[in-house]
Scaffold this active site. Structure first.
Site, PDB file in Angstrom:
ATOM      1  N   ASP A  17      45.767  12.168  12.950  1.00 31.33           N
ATOM      2  CA  ASP A  17      46.528  12.288  11.711  1.00 31.33           C
ATOM      3  C   ASP A  17      46.281  11.023  10.891  1.00 31.33           C
ATOM      4  O   ASP A  17      45.656  10.060  11.346  1.00 31.33           O
ATOM      5  CB  ASP A  17      48.021  12.504  12.020  1.00 31.33           C
ATOM      6  CG  ASP A  17      48.771  13.123  10.856  1.00 31.33           C
ATOM      7  OD1 ASP A  17      49.823  13.722  11.067  1.00 31.33           O
ATOM      8  OD2 ASP A  17      48.271  13.002   9.707  1.00 31.33           O
TER       9      ASP A  17
ATOM     10  N   GLU B  46      57.816  15.310   5.116  1.00 32.80           N
ATOM     11  CA  GLU B  46      57.746  14.427   6.282  1.00 32.80           C
ATOM     12  C   GLU B  46      59.023  13.611   6.458  1.00 32.80           C
ATOM     13  O   GLU B  46      60.128  14.136   6.252  1.00 32.80           O
ATOM     14  CB  GLU B  46      56.500  13.552   6.171  1.00 32.80           C
ATOM     15  CG  GLU B  46      55.211  14.386   6.098  1.00 32.80           C
ATOM     16  CD  GLU B  46      53.958  13.567   6.288  1.00 32.80           C
ATOM     17  OE1 GLU B  46      53.003  13.745   5.522  1.00 32.80           O
ATOM     18  OE2 GLU B  46      53.915  12.743   7.231  1.00 32.80           O
TER      19      GLU B  46
END
Ligand code: GLC
Length: 583
Positions: A275, A471
């Site tokens: 990521d 997020e």
């Protein structure tokens, strides 16, 4: 004739082997390196450093932000890549997590939590197909989707990226992979899919984004690994590693779960990508070190989303290989996996945008599909006295709420920008516009805060809930109730004595048990995207709601995490959803 790897009639394994036999160490290290488009100041650097991949992070877009401009940008980068000695094409990735959501004018579908409410895997596969067409139409070859996270604590800021709280429901929606990747990766309008984030991102303690998932291995396998097994069975081409940890060990350095379980036990033959700056977080400090590069690559990461300082990354990677810290066999395995996907995608034969697909971006056909998804995602939770469905004629309808006339709010995060934003950020139909389109001969009045409501109206519709976030920005460690603006609006409507229909536009269940008794009806709308007409289809009964809760609805925030089977008493249980009676 030319080298075997350029001969499309050869088996992919033969082409991979031939190409790798011609590659220098720098060629191989470059293939494992992904850079953000904004880090490429001179496209010639793509060939100079042999970069294997580029990405657009959330909101990283060309100017102008149009499908045509994206395609021109992609082709420009690809042309530069092909000037390298072996002419290896790049693979370009984006987060198209509810449509090609970075692109202005693209179709924005409901976020995954709404798709989970549809319980319609076939519809979700068709959405994958449509999204892949729009993505491919802009040149992009790779979609960092689907998130196969199992959201266990609704405090988590990424709850809306999950199809739901059970591995069965999430696994059932892995059909989106077939839609994205098509019957074969090389077919028209196919893109590489990404199962993310491996593994346990939705199971962290307290629902803290990038936190620690404290579970036994048996629990981790049962709850969070199962959807990845489904994805691997469907041939998902890539897997993205989670920022989170398992029992204190960072996933980006977990060789047991990445290599022994995912690659060997599950037989995943695609490639693993880190990521965004995920390897930097292994030691909890900013920036990446030689130890972190070694730990992640040796754990089984095949490509690193650096994404900025790729020159430093390549220097460290080369030094680690030369010192033996990373064996050449690991470098070769990573390259074999990456190049296999590039050959299967047909990138060596068709490296540039398929311009036949550019016109599908935001097409009426895709918007119609999105509207069907919106209809099927609506969950009717309360309907006292049959106040719903509304009448298209002869009713005086009062519409209020900050989310009634706001494309940005009804789309949520990951829309045009990373965090999303309020306002008319992209073409679409707001819920209010959908109501106006339906109620041609009913009078529709709109007032954001409810000012002007009085007893002369037949019904008030309050469209309230959350504003966009993504997020960790969406984590809600404290309260999970409605904001002050919504509460004031609702109070104003309640004081008028007019029946109140609440439409909740949010990325998760909210703590509304206290207010619920004052509402005559409640429709969970989730984050419907650009086609707000689908909400009106349900409000006016043109579609009899079929949606079912993909997550348990808490009685109070103090119950989090609350999930089906945990013995707690919810306000509405997982799977709950009403229909209009007598239809
Ligand atoms: C983000 C997200 C991930 C996304 C990646 C690229 O931080 O965690 O889901 O694919 O970075 O934008």
């Amino acid at each position: 004739h030319g080298p075997a790897y350029l001969d499309a009639s050869q088996p992919v394994a033969v082409r991979v082997h031939d190409l790798m036999s011609r590659m220098s160490l720098d060629d191989k290290l470059g293939q494992m390196t992904q850079a953000e488009r904004a880090a490429i100041t001179d496209p010639a650097d793509i060939a100079t450093y042999r970069l294997g991949s580029l990405l657009s992070g959330g909101g990283s877009v060309p100017t102008p932000n149009t499908a045509r401009s994206w395609a021109d940008m992609y082709d420009g980068f690809q042309r530069a890549a092909l000037t390298s000695p072996l002419h290896i094409p790049i693979i370009y990735g984006v987060d198209a997590v509810h449509g090609h959501n970075n692109v202005h004018g693209a179709t924005i579908f409901p976020h995954n939590i709404g798709l989970g409410a549809t319980r319609d895997p076939r519809l979700v596969e068709r959405i994958g197909d449509a999204v892949a067409e729009e993505v491919a139409g802009t040149g992009v070859d790779w979609d960092f989707a689907p998130c196969l996270c199992v959201a266990r604590n609704d405090r988590w800021g990424r709850t809306y990226e999950s199809f739901g709280e059970t591995p069965e429901l999430v696994s059932s929606m892995s059909t989106i992979i077939d839609g994205l990747q098509g019957r074969s990766l090389s077919s028209k309008g196919s893109v590489l899919a990404t199962a993310k984030h491996y593994v346990g991102d939705g199971g962290t303690t307290g629902g803290v984004d990038q936190g620690d998932t404290e579970l036994t291995e048996a629990q981790l396998r049962a709850l969070h690994l199962a959807p990845f097994q489904a994805a691997v069975r469907r041939g998902v081409g890539s897997v993205m590693i989670s920022f989170s940890s398992w029992n204190g060990v960072k996933m980006h350095a977990n060789g047991y779960l990445i290599t022994d379980v995912l690659k060997k036990e599950l037989g995943f033959s695609g490639f693993v990508i880190s990521d965004w700056q995920g390897i930097d977080k292994i030691d909890g400090q900013d920036g990446f070190t030689a130890e972190e590069v070694r730990a992640s690559i040796n754990a089984g990461v095949d490509m690193v989303m650096v994404p900025y300082d790729y020159v430093k990354f390549l220097g460290i990677l080369r030094a680690e290989v030369e010192s033996g810290g990373i064996p050449m066999s690991r470098i070769d395995d990573a390259n074999r996996r990456i190049l296999t996907k590039k050959f299967q995608l047909g990138l060596f034969e068709r490296p540039f945008t398929d311009r036949r697909l550019t016109g599908t971006v935001g097409s009426q056909a895709h918007r119609a599909l999105a509207r069907q998804a919106v209809r099927e995602s609506q969950v009717l939770l309360k309907n006292d006295g049959g106040v719903l469905p509304l009448d298209k004629r002869g009713q005086k309808i009062f519409v209020a709420g900050k989310n009634a006339d706001d494309i940005g709010n009804q789309s949520g995060g990951w829309t045009i920008s990373w965090q999303g934003s309020s306002g008319p950020i992209t073409p679409g139909t707001t819920i209010l516009q959908g109501i106006r389109d339906k109620a041609r001969s009913s009078a529709v009045t709109y007032s954001r805060d409810g000012t002007g409501i009085d007893g002369n109206y037949d019904v008030a519709v309050a469209v309230v809930g959350e504003t966009p976030y993504a997020e960790f920005m969406g984590d809600r460690p404290a309260g999970m109730g409605l904001d002050a603006e919504d509460l004031a609006t609702l109070q104003r409507l309640k004081d008028s004595g007019v029946p109140v229909v609440v439409v909740l536009v949010s990325g998760r269940p909210l703590d509304i048990a206290t207010e619920l008794p004052g509402w005559d009806a409640l429709l969970a709308s989730w984050l419907p995207g650009t086609e707000g007409g689908g909400v009106a289809d349900v409000l006016f009964g043109d579609y009899n709601p079929t949606g079912k809760l993909p997550v348990t609805w808490m009685r109070s925030a103090g119950q989090q995490p609350i999930n089906v089977g945990d013995g707690q008493d919810p306000l509405f249980p997982y799977g709950y959803g009403l229909r209009y009676r007598g239809r």
